[in-house]
Design a protein around this motif. Structure first.
Motif, short mmCIF file in Angstrom:
data_model
loop_
_atom_site.label_atom_id
_atom_site.label_comp_id
_atom_site.label_asym_id
_atom_site.label_seq_id
_atom_site.Cartn_x
_atom_site.Cartn_y
_atom_site.Cartn_z
N PHE A 101 50.90 -3.46 46.95
CA PHE A 101 50.17 -2.42 47.08
C PHE A 101 49.08 -3.09 48.39
O PHE A 101 48.73 -4.27 48.25
CB PHE A 101 48.96 -2.10 46.20
N VAL A 102 49.08 -2.64 49.52
CA VAL A 102 48.12 -2.86 50.47
C VAL A 102 46.85 -2.00 50.66
O VAL A 102 45.97 -2.42 51.23
CB VAL A 102 48.69 -2.78 51.88
N ALA A 103 46.79 -0.98 50.02
CA ALA A 103 45.88 0.16 49.80
C ALA A 103 46.15 0.96 48.55
O ALA A 103 47.04 0.96 47.90
CB ALA A 103 45.39 0.85 51.03
N PRO A 255 52.15 -7.09 30.22
CA PRO A 255 52.28 -5.98 31.36
C PRO A 255 52.63 -6.99 32.35
O PRO A 255 51.96 -7.93 32.87
CB PRO A 255 50.94 -5.35 31.28
N ASN A 256 53.54 -6.49 33.30
CA ASN A 256 54.00 -7.09 34.69
C ASN A 256 53.35 -6.35 35.62
O ASN A 256 53.55 -5.40 36.22
CB ASN A 256 55.45 -6.58 34.53
N VAL A 257 51.95 -7.20 35.92
CA VAL A 257 51.22 -6.58 36.86
C VAL A 257 51.10 -7.54 38.16
O VAL A 257 50.34 -7.36 39.14
CB VAL A 257 49.94 -6.23 36.50
N GLU A 258 51.50 -8.73 38.10
CA GLU A 258 51.01 -9.92 38.68
C GLU A 258 51.34 -9.82 40.23
O GLU A 258 50.54 -10.30 41.29
CB GLU A 258 51.41 -11.32 38.15
N ASP A 259 52.41 -9.09 40.67
CA ASP A 259 52.96 -9.29 41.92
C ASP A 259 52.75 -7.77 42.74
O ASP A 259 53.21 -7.67 43.58
CB ASP A 259 54.48 -9.36 42.09
N LEU A 260 51.84 -6.99 41.82
CA LEU A 260 51.60 -5.72 42.40
C LEU A 260 50.43 -5.78 43.66
O LEU A 260 50.28 -4.82 44.32
CB LEU A 260 51.25 -4.84 41.65
N HIS A 261 49.79 -6.66 43.78
CA HIS A 261 48.66 -6.97 44.47
C HIS A 261 47.59 -5.85 44.39
O HIS A 261 46.99 -5.07 45.32
CB HIS A 261 49.03 -7.07 45.86
N LEU A 262 47.18 -5.50 43.09
CA LEU A 262 46.26 -4.57 42.64
C LEU A 262 44.66 -4.89 43.25
O LEU A 262 44.09 -4.00 43.01
CB LEU A 262 46.39 -4.38 41.37
#
Length: 444
Positions: A101-103, A255-262
């Motif tokens: 995600f960038v936005a 949960p696999n969230v680390e690389d999503l750039h939330l």
């Protein structure tokens, strides 16, 4: 910037189902999968299908190497079939890359050679879960330390396997590798096995697994790991030591969230670092949704599939279906024999204010168990004393993975215990055991 109607991050069960339905409705869809080798998600590639295939073969005298080979062929076939079923859909674009995600509504797709930003009115996050590895001194320097994902791809059967963690995944692997012939030791911090299950059931599971040769070390933590001449030594919290030639870390998945750039969005996480959603699976950003394991909660393929039903209803239906309507989810732990449960235990029912009647029935009392020469296990049924409605069941025994679905239907439709007691089942089958399991005396 390319615009789609729907962006789906992750090709697992929920994502694939949603992508198919959207494409059929002429919506433009971008399906992003960073690892083509696990196209179709965890169930097909690293979880349900491969593990249950190995479990099946371990109980049918297959050699381990042959079982792994059959598992690999089946996984490849199912993953390729899933890819082909989606690849041919009009309106669907499949991207092999990592999504960031960038936005709030903009996603960057990163491959080895390109970067592209895409946007959509609706974005579905379906990135699943990853293995949770605890900090243990020295473990990163030791060979033959596996996760549940990597161990089933090893072509060499461990002689002595030490499993860190006695949860459901750890127990499945302990049972499976013991059936293949490995010497198994399970190290766990809990003082008892599967404490959320009925105590009588848990005791029976422990007895059966010990009879398979599995050793349990209760109330112990692994503090340090070292290797010398191919022998792995694990130092425990009470200064005891256990040795093996392979170690499985079975301490759960996160949960696999680390690389999503939330951090580039207003999407919020729960205290457990899962993506926060409401009962309609909406995140804290409008029209961004999270499905499957990444949102936390029960990590089952059929939950992910039901999540897809919710999203499809929200996008194309009357918007009435939500997690509020999801009740009495059954599950099975594929130890040998399998353990299945749905609805209440005695303790949970009483906590919710029910006065209950409980019946315990040994599997050895079922005629079919003698035909199959497997009398191991115990069945437990829970009934509301006031109404006679079926509240739950715990089934540890042959075919429980099938029987539990009958009990789920009974609970969902508010059947009375007499409905199961008086139902005509064919004979001799395991399901006729429900006649006797719910043959209760309830004083009015």
């Amino acid at each position: 910037m390319k615009k789609f109607d729907v962006i789906i991050i992750g090709s697992g069960t929920a994502g694939a189902k949603i992508a198919t339905e959207c494409a059929k409705r002429k919506k433009t869809v971008a399906l992003i999968e960073k690892d083509h080798h696990i196209f179709g998600g965890s169930c097909i590639n690293i979880a349900c299908i491969p593990t249950k295939t190995l479990i099946h073969d371990s109980l049918h005298d297959s050699l381990y190497e042959e079982a792994v080979e059959r598992k690999n062929k089946l996984v490849k076939k199912m993953s390729e079939n899933k890819y082909k079923s989606l690849y041919g859909l009009d309106q669907l674009s499949i991207y092999d890359g990592e999504a960031r995600f960038v936005a709030n509504k903009e996603v960057e797709i990163v491959t080895n050679s390109t970067k592209e930003i895409v946007t959509a009115e609706h974005i579905i996050i379906n990135t699943g879960a990853v293995n949770n590895t605890p900090p243990i001194e020295g473990i990163e320097h030791v060979k033959n330390v596996y996760t549940s994902t990597s161990l089933i791809n090893s072509e060499e059967l461990p002689d002595k396997l030490v499993i860190i963690g006695g949860g459901y995944i750890g127990l499945e692997y302990a049972s499976m590798y013991a059936s293949f012939g490995s010497d198994i030791t399970v190290v766990m911090p809990e003082d008892t096995l599967i404490p959320n299950e009925e105590p009588e059931i848990a005791q029976e599971v422990e007895k059966v697994l010990k009879d398979k040769g599995i050793t349990f070390l209760f109330g112990k933590q692994v503090e340090k790991v070292k290797e010398e001449n191919g022998v792995i030594s694990l130092q425990l919290s009470n200064e005891d030591e256990v040795k093996g030639d392979a170690v499985l870390i079975a301490t759960g998945r996160k949960p696999n969230v680390e690389d999503l750039h939330l951090e580039n969005t207003k999407i919020m996480l729960t205290d457990e670092k899962a993506i926060q959603v409401n009962d309609k699976l909406q995140t804290t950003v409008d029209n961004v949704w999270a499905v499957g394991d990444v949102k936390g909660g029960m990590q089952f393929t059929y939950i992910s599939f039901d999540d897809a039903r919710i999203i499809i209803n929200q996008l194309f239906g009357d918007k009435t279906y939500s997690m509020k309507k999801r009740n009495n989810v059954p599950y099975t732990v594929f130890v040998d024999p399998p353990l299945s449960r749905v609805g209440h235990t005695k303790e949970s029912a009483e906590k919710d204010g029910y006065e209950v009647v409980v019946n315990n029935m040994p599997v050895s009392s079922i005629p079919r168990s003698h035909i199959m020469n497997d009398q191991r296990g115990l069945f437990t049924g829970i009934v509301d004393k006031q109404t006679g409605q079926v509240l739950g069941a715990s089934l540890f025994g042959h075919s429980s993975e099938e029987l539990i679905n009958i009990v789920k239907i009974a609970i969902d439709h508010k059947w009375l215990y007499t409905d199961l007691r008086d139902h005509i089942f064919n004979h001799p089958v395991m399901s006729e055991s429900l006649n006797n399991l719910f043959d209760l005396e309830i004083e009015k």
